[in-house]
Motif scaffolding. Structure first.
Motif, PDB file in Angstrom:
ATOM      1  N   ARG A 281       0.899  -1.187   0.023  1.00 41.54           N
ATOM      2  CA  ARG A 281      -0.002  -0.034  -0.064  1.00 41.54           C
ATOM      3  C   ARG A 281       0.899   1.279  -0.174  1.00 41.54           C
ATOM      4  N   THR A 282       0.855   1.873   1.091  1.00 44.19           N
ATOM      5  CA  THR A 282       1.780   3.337   1.339  1.00 44.19           C
ATOM      6  C   THR A 282       3.233   2.907   1.761  1.00 44.19           C
TER       7      THR A 282
ATOM      8  N   GLY B 121       7.374  -1.693 -10.791  1.00 37.10           N
ATOM      9  CA  GLY B 121       7.447  -0.245 -10.138  1.00 37.10           C
ATOM     10  C   GLY B 121       8.945   0.158 -10.083  1.00 37.10           C
TER      11      GLY B 121
ATOM     12  N   ARG C  95       6.227   1.472  -5.285  1.00 40.31           N
ATOM     13  CA  ARG C  95       5.310   1.824  -6.419  1.00 40.31           C
ATOM     14  C   ARG C  95       5.391   2.981  -6.807  1.00 40.31           C
ATOM     15  N   ARG C  96       4.684   3.601  -7.677  1.00 38.64           N
ATOM     16  CA  ARG C  96       5.057   4.984  -8.325  1.00 38.64           C
ATOM     17  C   ARG C  96       4.629   5.918  -7.051  1.00 38.64           C
ATOM     18  N   HIS C  97       3.829   5.716  -6.313  1.00 36.94           N
ATOM     19  CA  HIS C  97       3.215   6.907  -5.254  1.00 36.94           C
ATOM     20  C   HIS C  97       4.270   6.677  -4.202  1.00 36.94           C
ATOM     21  N   THR C  98       5.051   5.676  -3.909  1.00 32.44           N
ATOM     22  CA  THR C  98       5.788   5.443  -2.949  1.00 32.44           C
ATOM     23  C   THR C  98       7.500   5.677  -3.327  1.00 32.44           C
ATOM     24  N   ALA C  99       7.556   6.408  -4.583  1.00 35.88           N
ATOM     25  CA  ALA C  99       8.898   6.293  -5.186  1.00 35.88           C
ATOM     26  C   ALA C  99       9.778   7.199  -3.844  1.00 35.88           C
TER      27      ALA C  99
END
Length: 366
Positions: free
Chosen positions: A116-117, A140, A327-331
């Protein structure tokens, strides 16, 4: 073929997985003893924190075919990290060798959903570990960096290990040390399963005694560590994943060694030795390596650490891998960890240079 993915967060469910987890463990050639259910579940009982367990499981027609034993942590960044922590020399996932890429894809997708995050941070992956297949499949952001150094020898009899030494004089010294052990009357025996618990408690007592007054890994002296060893190693001995050896001198137990075993390696994990052995001029390192070599398969691992005494045997340096998956939002979490890794490495380099400067300066004054 339909693969289903499940996320297990319940401790009781983890305990109940033992038999089928062990079946999967046997079908994963890359697995080390640190991925066995006995080791991981015992570790969780000693070190786990409520609410943080994250087991990603993959099944095919009800059969367990892949597993990632993880827990969630909040520091230094929100991450999923392998169970086993700092007292485990290798971290990894389990993948059934008889399954194809569909099982790998299912476990990868399950990891992405479970994260998730958070960042997925696989520490101490031995080269060739199953987690490398997850890394290769990850779509990712990802990075691979070096982790701890492990030293490895070939799984050969002690005579052949001695023959690897760089000079005839070095070989003669080791053979003399082996003869010394014989002349002292040091005898070794494998501890039967029903006596393992008491032997491990003796190991911890001897370990504390041998390091008395010197710097020691403090965790090895804590009750939770002793509880973990006693709880995990008994089942591992019964299943062939560990062997405990006692060494006697004049009918007294003067040393106890714990060696962990898997299909690919044997590794001396921890030992305790009475100072009396060194007083009698017994070389404990040679004694332990001689015993461990009897159980070696594939690789005789000296596990983590680059201590000088290990270098005498001309081992191969094998660097564990740290596999970072985002993932892209946790890069941004991935970037933060990479910056932390770089800063720590730079700090170690500067510290080594400082120590080198002090030694040279001290030598100049003398």
């Amino acid at each position: 073929m339909t693969y289903t993915t499940h996320l297990v967060t319940d401790e009781r469910a983890f305990a109940a997985l033992g038999p089928e987890w062990d079946g999967l463990y046997r079908r994963c050639e890359a697995a080390t003893p640190f991925q066995s259910h006995a080791w991981l579940h015992s570790w969780w009982l000693s070190y786990g924190r409520p609410g943080r367990l994250r087991l990603v499981l993959v099944r095919h027609e009800g059969e367990l075919v892949a597993a990632a034993p993880l827990m969630r942590v909040g520091r230094p960044v929100p991450s999923l990290v392998p169970l086993g922590g700092a007292i485990s020399d290798y971290g990894d996932v389990l993948l059934d060798d008889g399954r194809g890429e569909e099982a790998v894809a299912a476990l990868t997708d399950g990891l992405a959903r479970a994260a998730r995050t958070a960042l997925v941070d696989f520490r101490e992956v031995r080269p060739g570990g199953a987690a490398e297949r997850i890394y290769d499949h990850w779509s990712g952001p990802r990075r691979r960096v070096g982790d701890s150094v492990c030293l490895e020898l070939p799984a050969v009899p002690m005579d052949e290990l001695v023959a690897r030494l760089p000079s005839t004089k070095a070989q003669q010294r080791v053979r003399a040390k082996l003869r010394k052990l014989t002349s002292l009357g040091v005898r070794r025996s494998v501890v039967p399963p029903d006596e393992v618990d008491s032997a491990l408690r003796r190991l911890i007592e001897l370990h504390q005694l041998q390091w008395q007054g010197r710097k020691v890994t403090s965790e090895h002296l804590r009750p939770r560590f002793c509880d973990h060893l006693v709880r995990s190693v008994g089942p591992m001995v019964r299943s062939g994943d560990a062997v405990v050896t006692e060494f006697r001198l004049d009918d007294d137990v003067v040393a106890v060694d714990l060696t962990l075993l898997s299909r690919q390696l044997a590794g001396g994990y921890l030992y305790g030795a009475h100072p009396r052995l060194r007083e009698r001029k017994a070389d404990v390192a040679v004694m332990l390596l001689d015993a461990c070599s009897e159980h070696a398969r594939g690789t005789l691992s000296l596990l983590r650490g680059n201590e000088p005494y290990k270098q005498h045997w001309r081992p191969e340096q094998v660097v564990n891998q740290r596999l970072l998956l985002a993932r892209r939002h946790t890069a941004p979490l991935l970037t933060a960890v990479l910056c932390d890794v770089a800063a720590r490495r730079r700090g170690k380099e500067l510290l080594l240079r400082w120590h080198g400067w002090r030694e040279r300066a001290g030598g100049g004054r003398s």
